[in-house]
Design a protein around this motif. Structure first.
Motif: not given
Length: 175
Positions: A101-102, A111-112, A116-120, A135-140
């Motif tokens: 996302r970032k 972005a919106d 989606v995690s900042s680094v997903h 997967d980079k330890h994404s939240s979802n």
């Protein structure tokens, strides 16, 4: 294309300065990535100017790796495309690129989307495994063909696969 670490704008691969903000670019002597500071945030390698990198003893191997990492003119890598027509997302794979996302070259698509995690996730190409997603330890979470992926474990991609980042599904095509 590379992303300027200062202003986050896309600039040409062979740039010495960002043509948007004017910042001098520094490259990692170990992995060839563009960054800021004295040490690479990706691998810990020493950051040097483009001139210093060209004159170093490992310049040729770094330049080759940089070309692959940034999606340069390497003809041996198959083209990876991930797309979702309904959301107007079309990702062309770049070796080492972050999807988030970032951060990363695809952040405009996510972005919106707060799911989606900042680094997903990250896209990686190797000769042995082909295109992979990590997967980079994404939240979802990240799913490959409806199976949840474990963080930091590369999963091979092939045409017809479905990658799901949080709540966004994309079909994979490898040519």
């Amino acid at each position: 294309m590379i992303i300027c670490p200062t202003c986050k704008e896309e600039i040409d691969n062979d740039s010495r300065f960002c043509d948007q903000c004017g910042q001098a670019l520094v490259y990692c002597v170990s992995c060839g990535r563009v960054g800021k500071g004295r040490r690479c945030t990706h691998c810990g390698g020493l950051m040097v100017s483009a001139d210093e990198l060209e004159h170093s003893t490992t310049a040729r191997s770094i330049s080759m790796q940089k070309m692959v990492t940034t999606g340069g003119a390497s003809q041996n890598i198959p083209v990876l495309t991930m797309y979702n027509g309904n959301l107007n997302i079309r990702i062309i794979g770049q070796n080492g690129a972050i999807i988030g996302r970032k951060q990363g070259p695809y952040c405009q698509y996510f972005a919106d989307n707060l799911y989606v995690s900042s680094v997903h996730a990250q896209l990686v190409y190797t000769k042995d495994s082909g295109w992979c997603i990590i997967d980079k330890h994404s939240s979802n979470g990240t799913k490959l063909n409806d199976r949840a992926m474990q963080p930091d474990i590369p999963m091979s991609l092939k045409s017809g696969d479905i990658v799901t980042l949080a709540n966004v599904s994309m079909q994979v095509n490898v040519e």
